[in-house]
Design a protein around this motif. Structure first.
Motif: not given
Ligand SMILES: NC(=O)c1ccc[n+]([C@@H]2O[C@H](COP(=O)([O-])OP(=O)(O)OC[C@H]3O[C@@H](n4cnc5c(N)ncnc54)[C@H](OP(=O)(O)O)[C@@H]3O)[C@@H](O)[C@H]2O)c1
Length: 238
Positions: A3, A5, A65, A75, A69, A71-73, A122, A62
């Protein structure tokens, strides 16, 4: 699949990076809605219009997300703006116009505050996940002293020093951070700043695709390998 951004994804290096990472789950961010929407539609990616100088919009991003979203892996901070002009040139009309206090504030707000704001907002998600990566598209101007663009120089040194100051703390939480520092790139960056460069200078620039490949190289490293900073230049512009 990760993931990812990406800010500044409406044009230039951000857009080229989004294209290279199209097999990841992308959230593309830019303040230019028209370009952003076009890029996102072409890549079948999600997008969110956000000016990274605007605290309310960052908070909305934020919330988006966290809600949408899974997940977030990673940026990738690519949004940035340019101006130039030595301090002694400010009596010249052109340099005065591209160095108004409003312009200087927007530049510092984007290049320094915006980058730091994105990380501050983030990084806690990455830390909570106990894994993550941040890539800042910084500049040659972060590692050299360029007297012809002191404001840009200060803005890029600011985010570069910030990265150095947080990288060990992040590493303790299995989060890595890299500054990618390119020289001149053939994008609309200078035209946007009302400082179109002559063709003979622009032709010695890197293509946005070449910079995107460097970002992907950093992105593709095994997670236990970290690259604090990496420079890339056209050999004739070194
Ligand atoms: N081009 C070069 O020679 C060069 C060299 C070294 C490093 N860099 C760095 O590389 C990065 C990418 O540059 P680029 O050449 O790809 O630039 P670009 O082609 O001008 O694209 C930058 C994108 O970021 C957006 N943006 C600017 N400020 C923003 C903000 N506050 N919030 C959200 N989006 C914003 C721009 O939208 P707007 O149209 O609304 O401004 C534009 O879509 C920048 O950080 C730059 O400092 C560039």
């Amino acid at each position: 699949m990760r993931y990812v951004l990406i800010t500044g994804a409406g044009d230039g290096v951000g857009k080229a990076t989004a294209k290279l990472l199209k097999n990841e789950k992308l959230l593309l961010v830019d303040r230019d809605e028209k370009n952003l929407k076009k890029t996102a539609q072409n890549l079948n990616a999600e997008y969110f219009v956000c000016d990274i100088t605007n605290i309310d919009k960052i908070n909305e991003l934020k919330a988006y997300v966290e809600k949408n979203f899974a997940s977030l892996d990673t940026i990738i901070n690519c949004a940035g703006v340019w101006t130039k002009g030595e301090i002694s040139q400010l009596n010249d009309k052109h340099f005065a116009e591209i160095n108004t206090l409003e312009r200087i504030k927007d530049l510092l707000d984007t290049n320094t505050f915006g980058t730091i704001a994105m990380i501050t907002t983030f990084a806690p998600i990455l830390i909570k996940n106990k894994k993550g990566q941040i890539i800042n598209v910084n500049s040659q101007s972060a590692v050299e002293t360029e007297e012809f663009c002191p404001v840009y120089n200060a803005s890029k040194h600011g985010s570069y020093q910030y990265r150095k100051a947080i990288q060990r703390d992040l590493a303790k939480h299995n989060v890595k951070i890299t500054d990618v520092c390119p020289g001149l790139i053939k994008t609309n960056f200078y035209i946007r700043a009302k400082d179109e460069l002559p063709q003979e200078i622009m032709k010695l620039g890197l293509s946005p695709d070449e910079v995107a490949k460097t970002i992907k190289y950093v992105f593709d490293m095994p997670h236990e390998i970290t690259i604090p900073s990496i420079e890339i230049r056209h050999i004739k512009n070194f």
